[in-house]
Design an enzyme around this catalytic site. Structure first.
Site, PDB file in Angstrom:
ATOM      1  N   SER A  68       0.835  -1.102   0.006  1.00 47.14           N
ATOM      2  CA  SER A  68      -0.034   0.128   0.191  1.00 47.14           C
ATOM      3  C   SER A  68       0.718   1.273   0.023  1.00 47.14           C
ATOM      4  O   SER A  68       0.263   2.414  -0.267  1.00 47.14           O
ATOM      5  CB  SER A  68      -0.925   0.085   1.248  1.00 47.14           C
ATOM      6  N   HIS A 108       1.239   4.256   6.799  1.00 51.72           N
ATOM      7  CA  HIS A 108       0.669   5.068   5.769  1.00 51.72           C
ATOM      8  C   HIS A 108       1.048   6.408   5.985  1.00 51.72           C
ATOM      9  O   HIS A 108       1.710   6.946   7.029  1.00 51.72           O
ATOM     10  CB  HIS A 108      -0.821   5.096   5.767  1.00 51.72           C
ATOM     11  N   ASP A 134      -7.808   6.581   4.540  1.00 47.52           N
ATOM     12  CA  ASP A 134      -7.797   5.327   5.275  1.00 47.52           C
ATOM     13  C   ASP A 134      -9.189   5.452   6.234  1.00 47.52           C
ATOM     14  O   ASP A 134      -9.380   4.542   7.402  1.00 47.52           O
ATOM     15  CB  ASP A 134      -6.623   5.425   6.402  1.00 47.52           C
TER      16      ASP A 134
END
Length: 192
Positions: A68, A108, A134
């Site tokens: 990701s 992230h 998210d």
């Protein structure tokens, strides 16, 4: 050399008969081996706890488990984290955070930060390789993360070093085979 006996095959000639080696040791040698093992384990724990104190992060080293964050980080990259509370969280920074109800921390990038006058900070994250933010990963009803959710902030990385961890988790038999090989190596080294 492998000798076959009435009970079965013995590997003592090649040094792989671990129990035979243990039976040959006197009590002092056995205590010495147990003490060496305990020292190795306690040293590793002390180093880990020292890193926690130095970095301010409950987990100073993590492995990227998904794609990701590509192209910034790839699956298997080893990240080094810090988490000093006095450092403000800024947009563009890569954080590792935990969400209630999920066991595995997520790596992230912070895309939006909201600071209130009283110093409270809320922020939104997104994986570089993901299409959406998210909010779907956060617990139900949660739209923003807070500082308490942050495990650490990425300060450096080693590419693909964590692949060993991923392989051992994905293929448990590989983990046990690797441990057996390492044990056999130690025994063979000791005999020579």
């Amino acid at each position: 050399m492998v000798r076959a006996g009435p009970v079965g095959t013995h590997l003592s000639a090649s040094g792989l008969d671990i129990f035979g080696d243990l039976r040959k040791m006197n009590k002092r040698q056995l205590y010495y081996q147990v003490l060496n093992f305990a020292m190795i384990v306690s040293s590793a724990l002390m180093i880990w706890k020292g890193l926690i104190v130095l970095t301010g992060s409950e987990s100073p080293i993590v492995v990227v488990l998904s794609g990701s964050m590509e192209p910034a980080f790839h699956r298997g990259d080893l990240l080094f984290l810090t988490n000093f509370q006095e450092d403000p969280i800024r947009a563009g920074e890569i954080v590792v955070f935990k969400v209630e109800g999920r066991d595995i921390p997520i790596v992230h990038r912070v895309i939006k930060v909201h600071e209130k006058g009283n110093g409270d900070i809320k922020f939104l994250t997104k994986g570089d390789n993901n299409e959406v933010d998210d909010r779907g990963l956060y617990k139900e009803g949660q739209n923003w993360l807070e500082k308490k959710d942050v495990v650490g902030r990425a300060r450096g990385f080693l590419p693909y070093v964590g692949m060993v961890t991923i392989i051992m988790n994905d293929y448990p038999k590989f983990k046990y085979a690797l441990l057996a090989i390492m044990g056999a190596y130690v025994l063979l080294k000791r005999e020579s």
